[in-house]
Scaffold this motif. Sequence first.
Motif, mmCIF file in Angstrom:
data_model
loop_
_atom_site.group_PDB
_atom_site.id
_atom_site.type_symbol
_atom_site.label_atom_id
_atom_site.label_comp_id
_atom_site.label_asym_id
_atom_site.label_seq_id
_atom_site.Cartn_x
_atom_site.Cartn_y
_atom_site.Cartn_z
ATOM 1 N N ALA A 1 52.727 49.009 50.675
ATOM 2 C CA ALA A 1 51.656 49.308 51.634
ATOM 3 C C ALA A 1 51.089 48.012 52.197
ATOM 4 O O ALA A 1 50.853 47.888 53.409
ATOM 5 C CB ALA A 1 50.570 50.128 50.954
ATOM 6 N N LEU A 2 50.870 47.017 51.324
ATOM 7 C CA LEU A 2 50.433 45.704 51.807
ATOM 8 C C LEU A 2 51.496 45.080 52.697
ATOM 9 O O LEU A 2 51.178 44.463 53.725
ATOM 10 C CB LEU A 2 50.123 44.780 50.633
ATOM 11 N N ALA A 3 52.762 45.241 52.331
ATOM 12 C CA ALA A 3 53.852 44.710 53.157
ATOM 13 C C ALA A 3 53.790 45.287 54.565
ATOM 14 O O ALA A 3 54.021 44.571 55.549
ATOM 15 C CB ALA A 3 55.207 45.034 52.517
ATOM 16 N N GLY A 4 53.462 46.562 54.678
ATOM 17 C CA GLY A 4 53.356 47.191 55.990
ATOM 18 C C GLY A 4 52.257 46.570 56.828
ATOM 19 O O GLY A 4 52.425 46.338 58.032
ATOM 20 N N ILE A 5 51.119 46.281 56.198
ATOM 21 C CA ILE A 5 50.004 45.669 56.928
ATOM 22 C C ILE A 5 50.382 44.274 57.410
ATOM 23 O O ILE A 5 50.164 43.913 58.576
ATOM 24 C CB ILE A 5 48.751 45.612 56.029
ATOM 25 N N VAL A 6 50.956 43.465 56.519
ATOM 26 C CA VAL A 6 51.374 42.101 56.885
ATOM 27 C C VAL A 6 52.427 42.141 57.984
ATOM 28 O O VAL A 6 52.406 41.346 58.930
ATOM 29 C CB VAL A 6 51.897 41.360 55.646
ATOM 30 N N MET A 7 53.331 43.090 57.880
ATOM 31 C CA MET A 7 54.409 43.262 58.855
ATOM 32 C C MET A 7 53.861 43.520 60.257
ATOM 33 O O MET A 7 54.246 42.865 61.233
ATOM 34 C CB MET A 7 55.266 44.450 58.407
ATOM 35 N N LEU A 8 52.933 44.479 60.352
ATOM 36 C CA LEU A 8 52.383 44.856 61.656
ATOM 37 C C LEU A 8 51.507 43.753 62.243
ATOM 38 O O LEU A 8 51.554 43.487 63.447
ATOM 39 C CB LEU A 8 51.581 46.151 61.520
ATOM 40 N N LEU A 9 50.702 43.100 61.398
ATOM 41 C CA LEU A 9 49.866 42.005 61.883
ATOM 42 C C LEU A 9 50.729 40.856 62.399
ATOM 43 O O LEU A 9 50.458 40.282 63.464
ATOM 44 C CB LEU A 9 48.939 41.510 60.768
ATOM 45 N N GLY A 10 51.784 40.519 61.653
ATOM 46 C CA GLY A 10 52.686 39.454 62.084
ATOM 47 C C GLY A 10 53.376 39.782 63.387
ATOM 48 O O GLY A 10 53.520 38.922 64.268
ATOM 49 N N ALA A 11 53.785 41.040 63.542
ATOM 50 C CA ALA A 11 54.460 41.459 64.778
ATOM 51 C C ALA A 11 53.507 41.412 65.960
ATOM 52 O O ALA A 11 53.877 40.969 67.055
ATOM 53 C CB ALA A 11 55.026 42.869 64.606
ATOM 54 N N TRP A 12 52.265 41.860 65.748
ATOM 55 C CA TRP A 12 51.281 41.862 66.833
ATOM 56 C C TRP A 12 50.958 40.436 67.271
ATOM 57 O O TRP A 12 50.936 40.132 68.469
ATOM 58 C CB TRP A 12 50.010 42.570 66.376
ATOM 59 N N VAL A 13 50.734 39.546 66.303
ATOM 60 C CA VAL A 13 50.436 38.151 66.628
ATOM 61 C C VAL A 13 51.628 37.492 67.305
ATOM 62 O O VAL A 13 51.484 36.767 68.300
ATOM 63 C CB VAL A 13 50.034 37.367 65.354
ATOM 64 N N GLY A 14 52.832 37.762 66.784
ATOM 65 C CA GLY A 14 54.041 37.165 67.355
ATOM 66 C C GLY A 14 54.278 37.583 68.791
ATOM 67 O O GLY A 14 54.620 36.756 69.647
ATOM 68 N N LYS B 1 53.648 35.041 71.676
ATOM 69 C CA LYS B 1 55.022 34.703 72.034
ATOM 70 C C LYS B 1 55.588 33.605 71.122
ATOM 71 O O LYS B 1 56.105 32.589 71.577
ATOM 72 C CB LYS B 1 55.119 34.284 73.508
ATOM 73 N N MET B 2 55.483 33.852 69.813
ATOM 74 C CA MET B 2 56.033 32.917 68.832
ATOM 75 C C MET B 2 56.666 33.705 67.691
ATOM 76 O O MET B 2 56.284 34.849 67.427
ATOM 77 C CB MET B 2 54.945 31.981 68.300
#
Length: 493
Positions: free
Chosen positions: A330-343, A347-348
């Motif tokens: 569940a934590l992995a999902g949160i980190v995953m989505l936050l990283g994707a949104w920031v990326g 544009k990085m």
Amino acid sequence: MAESEKPGFEEAALDKSRDSESNAQGISLQESDFGFTPEEQKNIIKRIDRRLVVILGFMYTVSLMDRTNLGSANIAGMSKELVLINNRYNIANLVFFTTYIVFQPPSTVLIRKIGPRTHLAVITLLWGAVMIGMGFVKNFEQLAAMRVILGVLEAGFFPSCVYLLSTWYTRYEVGRRYSMFYLLGCVASAFAGILAYGLMQLNGREGLTGWRWIFIIEGTLTCALAVIGYWLLVDFPDSKRLTWNFLGQRELDWVVHRIQRDRGDSKIPPFNLRKFLGAGTDWKIWVYALIFGFSTTITYSLAFTLPLILTRSLKFSVGASQCLVAPPYALAGIVMLLGAWVGDKLKMRGPIIIFNMVLCLIGLPIMGWAPHPGVRYFGVFLVTAGANANIPATMSLQANNVRGQWKRAFCSATLVGFGGIGGIAGSLVFREQDAQSGYKPGLYASIGSSLLIIILVLLLDFGFWKANTKADREGILLEDHDEDAGPDFRYTY
């Protein structure tokens, strides 16, 4: 008109009415918008998300669940009943990847030829049948043989999904879509431990032990989802094959045009084996693959042995271990989505991957050397989050920096192929004989993998910076192996 040439079940009159409505409202639309207002364009993307990302994500759920459920079955009695002594459990995990790697490269060519609906639905149905068969094996040899066949059938799924998703979205949309696709599969399959615990309670029904019901019921779910997927899966945006109740032809033309405008590779040249394999001369392709392979080494090692680590090293009960597998994901999902949104927003890609590996480098020592089981379980959260969030982050890195349909297909195959090699390594990272030492050799291997990923990302980013600088100063074309290469393409780091 032949049925295969029709734009879909939606009427052409719908397109005409939209044109008339836009003109009546006096909306000024560019020619490249194909007459769609910004709101209509957003709705098209949302429809693609619902139909493509969600369906593929749920199918990936059963894919991950079926290849990694040996851990749950093992602590549910399979090890004792099949006499999985010495390294037999690790070998049963490993043999899956021998065929999984070998049969991946042809898949991204085959999916173009016969279409995603047929290709993905059929292989999913077949491996579901294999899973049901695993519930009736009598010895280690039969188990290993079924795992080999499972590898053949699953080989075509993940690279085909990566390739298919990349053809529908622009470079700075794809990060969030990869994350949602992987998140659905990753988090949902994590709760397979809880499902497995429930299925264990069927022990004795029809004369079958509990671990056998794990394979039988989960295999049945896979077959059912394959049938649903056949009707709901969508084709490539440029395809003329019929897709049930999806986008009209004008909407598909708009999707193809925006991809062409973004990276200039929406046109599909005829398949050429030399051009397909020639993509392998680009050193960056292999660096993407190495990053992905080291990432999957950690994710697979956790997927295969986390229930065992929780039981034998952290001393939780079997029932608690089955259930405690899920929360870290569940934590992995949160980190995953936050990283994707920031990326996507900034544009990085490279810094997101490095951040994920820093999480692993913090979590691994806690997981292995903290004095209390509760604290060590907290380390599991950090490692699980960082390693799993790195999978869609790496997929986005390669998707943003590859041009050309057949190079993209080759890159998807090599990326996932090295992911399979990571699966072989992950099968052997946490070995049975290391249980008494707290699986220390496996922890050292995971720390080494995390450090190597950081080094490789820094190497890539330096190469991207040099290439972009040269393109800005000298006007050279980047990724210019196709005739329609444009001057605006720049690497994302």
